[in-house]
Design an enzyme around this catalytic site. Structure first.
Site, PDB file in Angstrom:
ATOM      1  N   ARG A   1     -21.971  14.101   0.492  1.00 59.48           N
ATOM      2  CA  ARG A   1     -21.974  14.554   1.938  1.00 59.48           C
ATOM      3  C   ARG A   1     -21.156  15.708   2.276  1.00 59.48           C
ATOM      4  O   ARG A   1     -20.757  16.393   3.344  1.00 59.48           O
ATOM      5  CB  ARG A   1     -21.493  13.319   2.945  1.00 59.48           C
ATOM      6  CG  ARG A   1     -20.282  12.978   2.760  1.00 59.48           C
ATOM      7  CD  ARG A   1     -20.075  11.636   3.238  1.00 59.48           C
ATOM      8  NE  ARG A   1     -20.670  11.236   4.755  1.00 59.48           N
ATOM      9  CZ  ARG A   1     -20.276  10.076   5.277  1.00 59.48           C
ATOM     10  NH1 ARG A   1     -19.764   9.155   4.588  1.00 59.48           N
ATOM     11  NH2 ARG A   1     -20.989   9.776   6.517  1.00 59.48           N
TER      12      ARG A   1
ATOM     13  N   GLY B   1     -15.894 -14.626  11.807  1.00 56.69           N
ATOM     14  CA  GLY B   1     -16.513 -14.408  13.106  1.00 56.69           C
ATOM     15  C   GLY B   1     -15.712 -13.319  13.834  1.00 56.69           C
ATOM     16  O   GLY B   1     -15.437 -12.401  13.154  1.00 56.69           O
TER      17      GLY B   1
ATOM     18  N   ASP C   1     -22.042  -2.577  11.766  1.00 55.63           N
ATOM     19  CA  ASP C   1     -22.814  -2.003  12.693  1.00 55.63           C
ATOM     20  C   ASP C   1     -23.799  -2.701  13.477  1.00 55.63           C
ATOM     21  O   ASP C   1     -24.056  -2.316  14.783  1.00 55.63           O
ATOM     22  CB  ASP C   1     -23.721  -0.721  12.098  1.00 55.63           C
ATOM     23  CG  ASP C   1     -23.037   0.116  11.169  1.00 55.63           C
ATOM     24  OD1 ASP C   1     -21.845   0.430  11.686  1.00 55.63           O
ATOM     25  OD2 ASP C   1     -23.254   0.478  10.270  1.00 55.63           O
TER      26      ASP C   1
END
Length: 329
Positions: free
Chosen positions: A112, A244, A271
């Site tokens: 990238r 969690g 995400d």
């Protein structure tokens, strides 16, 4: 905390780099077949929100190449508004390779540097904000985009300024990537952004990047979250993986355990968690409801292969409550 809707406004605007993703069937040096898709933290969130029925706009830059067309075509197909996206004729679309090496280990290789996504401009962000008469209800940023280069960093800063001008709620997922920048570089940017942030989402080891250096060493997650709340952040949500997540706010803290699933791929889980949290926030759910939806969408991601492919639709959110072997007709 709730987000007031405005007629004509996009629910969420997010910006960042999306790349073509190639997933191998084994070690890359041995060759073999590869599955082609796309990947990017911000577009993963946008897809997750779109599947849950929200309007999500993605602002990013891709090259004038077939790879860039794949990114835009995929996002459009998933219902994401790409009217804020730009095509860069002088830089290529980025590439990411996933190499499954062991049952529990996947190596990731990025290509990238100098990509179109790293050259995202402040002007492009201004256009994305102006795409509709009303500003977006939520601006979602990650700590990945500013690490891509000076232009992308400036674009993020402009987005924060515009969010403040328009009264847009700002959500920041720290998402530290050591391959892109150092902890010191990340901390300098994250700490400068905190005055703009309403909802901060981070893993417990990322929290120290967001608070003053004199506060960070040895601080517990609760103590660090309290410090961030004192700086004006409304909610601090700490992702704890298999344990969690915990949300901290002015009314105290609340923990939600992870939903038990058979894990097949942890990529994209964070995400998906963010998408679930923002979805419930947009719906006006309380903290318990936001955490519940977030751990649910995160569990869908963990139980599915790919960055975003396993993101649930709204009608599928209840499937995790079905017993083993359930057949849905």
């Amino acid at each position: 905390m709730s987000v007031t809707g405005r007629a004509g406004a996009a629910d969420v605007l997010t910006l960042g780099e999306s790349m073509v993703a190639l997933r191998g069937s084994g070690p890359l040096k041995l060759g073999g077949s590869m599955d082609v898709s796309i990947a990017g933290a911000e577009s993963n969130v946008a897809i997750g929100l779109a599947r849950l029925g929200h309007t999500a706009r993605w602002a990013g830059a891709v090259g004038e190449d077939e790879a860039g067309e794949l990114v835009l075509r995929t996002l459009r197909a998933e219902g994401v508004d790409v009217s804020g996206a730009t095509r860069d004729p002088d830089a290529p679309t980025g590439l990411i390779l996933f190499e499954p090496r062991l049952p529990e280990v996947t190596r990731v290789h990025y290509y990238r540097a100098g990509s179109a996504g790293s050259r995202l401009t402040a002007a492009a962000v201004e256009s994305a904000f102006a795409a509709t008469p009303d500003a977006p209800r939520v601006l979602h940023l990650t700590g990945i985009t500013p690490a891509l280069g000076p232009s992308a960093l400036a674009a993020c800063r402009r987005a924060l300024e515009l969010a403040r001008e328009h009264g847009t709620t700002v959500c920041l997922d720290v998402n530290f990537r050591s391959r892109l920048w150092t902890e010191a570089e990340s901390a300098a940017v994250m700490r400068s952004w905190i005055p703009y942030v309403d909802v901060l989402i981070a893993s417990d080891d990322e929290l120290p990047l967001c608070v003053p250096e004199t506060t960070a060493p040895g601080g517990t997650a609760a103590a660090l979250a309290k410090g961030l709340l004192a700086q004006g952040v409304r909610e601090v949500v700490v992702k704890l993986g298999a344990d969690g997540a915990t949300a901290y706010g002015t009314d105290g803290e609340l923990h939600a355990p992870a939903r038990p699933v058979r894990a097949v791929d942890a990529v994209g889980a964070g995400d998906a968690f963010v998408a679930g949290y923002l979805s419930a926030l947009l719906d006006g759910e309380d903290v318990a409801g936001r955490l519940d939806r977030a751990v649910t969408t995160g569990a869908f991601a963990v139980a599915s292969h790919g960055d975003w492919e396993g993101a649930p639709t709204r009608s599928e959110l209840g499937l995790l409550g079905a017993g083993p072997g359930t057949v849905v007709r």
